[in-house]
Design a protein around this motif. Sequence first.
Motif, PDB file in Angstrom:
ATOM      1  N   ASN A 193       9.223 -25.655 -15.209  1.00 44.16           N
ATOM      2  CA  ASN A 193       7.829 -25.153 -14.578  1.00 44.16           C
ATOM      3  C   ASN A 193       6.707 -25.079 -15.409  1.00 44.16           C
ATOM      4  OD1 ASN A 193       9.205 -23.974 -11.729  1.00 44.16           O
ATOM      5  ND2 ASN A 193      10.429 -23.465 -13.127  1.00 44.16           N
TER       6      ASN A 193
ATOM      7  N   ASP B 104      14.937 -23.213 -17.025  1.00 42.51           N
ATOM      8  CA  ASP B 104      14.015 -22.916 -16.077  1.00 42.51           C
ATOM      9  C   ASP B 104      12.504 -22.878 -16.364  1.00 42.51           C
ATOM     10  OD1 ASP B 104      16.281 -22.804 -14.350  1.00 42.51           O
ATOM     11  OD2 ASP B 104      16.300 -20.552 -14.382  1.00 42.51           O
TER      12      ASP B 104
ATOM     13  N   GLY C 282      11.304 -17.060 -12.174  1.00 45.21           N
ATOM     14  CA  GLY C 282      12.169 -15.867 -11.831  1.00 45.21           C
ATOM     15  C   GLY C 282      11.937 -15.039 -13.213  1.00 45.21           C
ATOM     16  N   LEU C 283      11.197 -15.235 -14.254  1.00 44.98           N
ATOM     17  CA  LEU C 283      11.027 -14.288 -15.308  1.00 44.98           C
ATOM     18  C   LEU C 283       9.911 -13.087 -15.200  1.00 44.98           C
ATOM     19  CD1 LEU C 283      11.604 -16.996 -17.967  1.00 44.98           C
ATOM     20  CD2 LEU C 283      13.184 -15.493 -16.814  1.00 44.98           C
TER      21      LEU C 283
ATOM     22  N   CYS D 254       6.660 -18.682 -15.533  1.00 38.82           N
ATOM     23  CA  CYS D 254       7.356 -17.714 -15.515  1.00 38.82           C
ATOM     24  C   CYS D 254       7.522 -16.846 -14.208  1.00 38.82           C
ATOM     25  CB  CYS D 254       6.925 -16.509 -16.638  1.00 38.82           C
ATOM     26  SG  CYS D 254       6.978 -16.816 -18.106  1.00 38.82           S
ATOM     27  N   THR D 255       6.548 -16.870 -13.322  1.00 37.77           N
ATOM     28  CA  THR D 255       6.814 -16.291 -12.105  1.00 37.77           C
ATOM     29  C   THR D 255       7.706 -17.374 -11.349  1.00 37.77           C
ATOM     30  OG1 THR D 255       4.612 -15.612 -12.033  1.00 37.77           O
ATOM     31  CG2 THR D 255       5.598 -16.034  -9.958  1.00 37.77           C
ATOM     32  N   LYS D 256       7.546 -18.680 -11.327  1.00 37.55           N
ATOM     33  CA  LYS D 256       8.172 -19.639 -10.535  1.00 37.55           C
ATOM     34  C   LYS D 256       9.781 -19.736 -11.176  1.00 37.55           C
ATOM     35  CE  LYS D 256       4.678 -22.986  -9.871  1.00 37.55           C
ATOM     36  NZ  LYS D 256       3.794 -24.233 -10.042  1.00 37.55           N
TER      37      LYS D 256
ATOM     38  N   GLN E 187      17.387 -19.621 -19.089  1.00 40.05           N
ATOM     39  CA  GLN E 187      16.195 -19.237 -18.806  1.00 40.05           C
ATOM     40  C   GLN E 187      15.217 -20.217 -19.395  1.00 40.05           C
ATOM     41  OE1 GLN E 187      16.313 -15.374 -20.328  1.00 40.05           O
ATOM     42  NE2 GLN E 187      16.423 -14.467 -18.358  1.00 40.05           N
TER      43      GLN E 187
END
Length: 400
Positions: free
Chosen positions: A199, A195, A307-308, A303-305, A192
Amino acid sequence: MASAPKVVNTDTRNTYLKFRGKGSIFKKAGSKTYSIRWYDDGVRRQEATGSRDFKQAKRLLAMRQGAVARGEEPEPQLGKLRFDEAMDAVMLDYKVNSRKSIDDAECRIRLHLLPYSDFGRRRMKTITAETIKQYQAHRQDEGAANATINREVALVKRAFNLAYADRKIHWKPQIHMLPEPKPVQNFFEPDQVEDLLANLPEALRGPIKLANWCGWRVHSEILPLQWHQVDRRRKSIYLNAEQAKNNEPKDLPYEQIDELVEVIEKQWQERKRLIADGKLCPFVFHRNGKEIKDFRRAWKAACTKAGLAITGKYKKVPHDFRRTAARNLIEAGVPELTAMKVTGHKSRESFRRYSIIAKDDVKMALGKVAESKRGPLRGPSPKLGEIEQFEDRAKMAVNS
């Protein structure tokens, strides 16, 4: 003790009730409340009690006379303190003690406490526990969370404590806080973090990497860092006491962490580039030479990109890196006190509030349970529930 009251003067102005000890209780003409009068070294003192209760006025007179007998200030202003004045005393206390939450406290007082109709300029002695419960219900109706309401009521409680300590009131209500949900236990897993970093804008990747390693607070401790706090030769970052929440300085030697060495050197090269362009920026982390004060929009987008979650119970926030770093330190076998020095926790209670448990400890505990059920894997061992028999103690002593 004072004798029974006796009317000694019933003129058109006042009604006097006189007691032994050169003290009197009376009502002024047209008034429904009692006033008291006493003498302090021959000087006559007088005070309105604001009460219709004769016994309460009698107790107040006894308090004043007792203070005179002890050589103390009789406090003729007792009970006249207003709520807004008590809030001013709270703000002064915050200022004198250099409380970092002074801006937050000022905002809560100005926007919520003072505008409430049952507070405002009302006298503190008239504010009861029931009044405060009504305020709590009022804020709940407005949609405020229990934790938010508790922070506001804590200011009221502080106002009562200060006034009581200064002897401006002789009574304070028993204030009960509302139940709050348990602290969020969100962490970042390694994938996480990768990722999220991929981003985030380039300017925010350095601060997040530092937070992930040491658990320092992003907004108050990492973003305000300046170059005079970084020793590139010793590879150490120094946090000033005034920047730390617990008012204790921190020293972070990052020599063993290649990722942080790379981050600091990259920021140093960026500083040199700005100087070449005629810009001088004191901050280690910045946006094109300007201090980073807020990055909520960039954080939400990253966070959106990645997937959080950005809302709800599992919402990811920068403070989660504080828990993540603490957990990683414990799982790596770092002693608790040493881990607390890295993250900056002052007490074990606050550190353990994260409920950090090393995975190895859990694995070992479950392994022991499994072994007890299936029997020993290798080597003999005593059976569970049996007591090992030893030779008779007297025989052992003879044989020895």
